[in-house]
Design an enzyme around this catalytic site. Structure first.
Site, short mmCIF file in Angstrom:
data_model
loop_
_atom_site.label_atom_id
_atom_site.label_comp_id
_atom_site.label_asym_id
_atom_site.label_seq_id
_atom_site.Cartn_x
_atom_site.Cartn_y
_atom_site.Cartn_z
N SER A 107 53.69 -69.21 -29.34
CA SER A 107 53.48 -67.80 -29.73
C SER A 107 53.98 -66.95 -28.78
CB SER A 107 52.19 -67.49 -29.84
OG SER A 107 51.29 -67.67 -28.64
N ASP B 237 45.64 -62.21 -21.49
CA ASP B 237 44.53 -63.33 -21.66
C ASP B 237 44.90 -64.47 -20.58
OD1 ASP B 237 46.59 -64.36 -23.08
OD2 ASP B 237 45.55 -64.63 -24.73
N HIS C 173 49.25 -65.30 -22.91
CA HIS C 173 50.21 -64.24 -23.59
C HIS C 173 50.79 -63.06 -22.97
CE1 HIS C 173 48.06 -66.22 -26.97
NE2 HIS C 173 49.02 -66.51 -27.43
#
Length: 207
Positions: free
Chosen positions: A14, A183, A186
């Protein structure tokens, strides 16, 4: 380069995906890959480089290995940038589904071997963790061996290496870690900018 177009393919999880449009081959997402492309164009006017983003949110090293032909090799890239390992760490703690460092190394070695076999230049971008919660410090026990794998395989395969874990830690120590990674994993916009700058600095020889 003449009239040749160099293809630089980014792949990973991601962090690389960064909300790209999977049905649009030109979509680079909103993260470090897009910044690399923009800054490269600014610093190298007139060069012909096609940037591709094939990151997929949630991917682990085994996912890359299973799809390496269709997601990477079929595009005949000149440069392949790989950033993977965070989910291999994370799934140990949120799903009790760990990836052993030995298995991580075996899968990573396989995709690097197939990459150099087609004459592409690999770029290994190490995974990082910038703890923002106390319990995340324990995650380093899983991630650190995977970072070591990435560093050692970069040497083994003559890959360019992009250090991210140290630079992220340094940036986080100068302020709030959440300024760089929401977090711990990310990146924020600033975190993506840091990754892009690190990537461009480490890969100037292929620009």
């Amino acid at each position: 380069m003449g009239n040749d177009v160099k293809t630089v393919l980014f792949i990973g999880d991601s962090i690389t995906d960064s909300d790209r449009l999977s049905d649009d081959p030109a979509s680079l997402g909103a993260g470090y890959v897009a910044r690399v492309a923009e800054w490269h164009a600014l610093e190298n006017p007139g060069t012909r480089v096609r940037f591709l983003n094939h990151g997929i949110s949630g991917d682990r090293i085994g996912d890359l290995r299973r799809r390496w032909v269709i997601d990477c090799l079929e595009y005949k890239p000149d440069v392949v940038s790989i950033m993977i390992g965070v989910n291999d760490m994370w799934r140990r703690y949120d799903r009790d589904d760990p990836t052993r460092a030995e298995d991580f190394a075996a899968d990573y070695r396989d995709i690097l071997a197939r990459t150099v076999d087609i004459g592409a230049q690999p770029v290994v971008v190490e995974p990082f963790l910038l703890p923002v919660r106390e319990e995340q410090w324990e995650w380093r026990a899983d991630l650190d061996p995977k970072i070591a794998v990435a560093r050692n395989l970069a040497i083994e395969f003559g890959a360019l290496f992009v250090a991210t874990d140290g630079p992220m830690a340094q940036a986080g120590a100068a302020g709030e870690p959440t300024d760089w990674a929401y977090d711990g994993v990310h990146p924020t916009p600033a975190g993506h900018a840091l990754l892009a700058r690190a990537w461009l600095t480490a890969t100037r020889t292929i620009s």
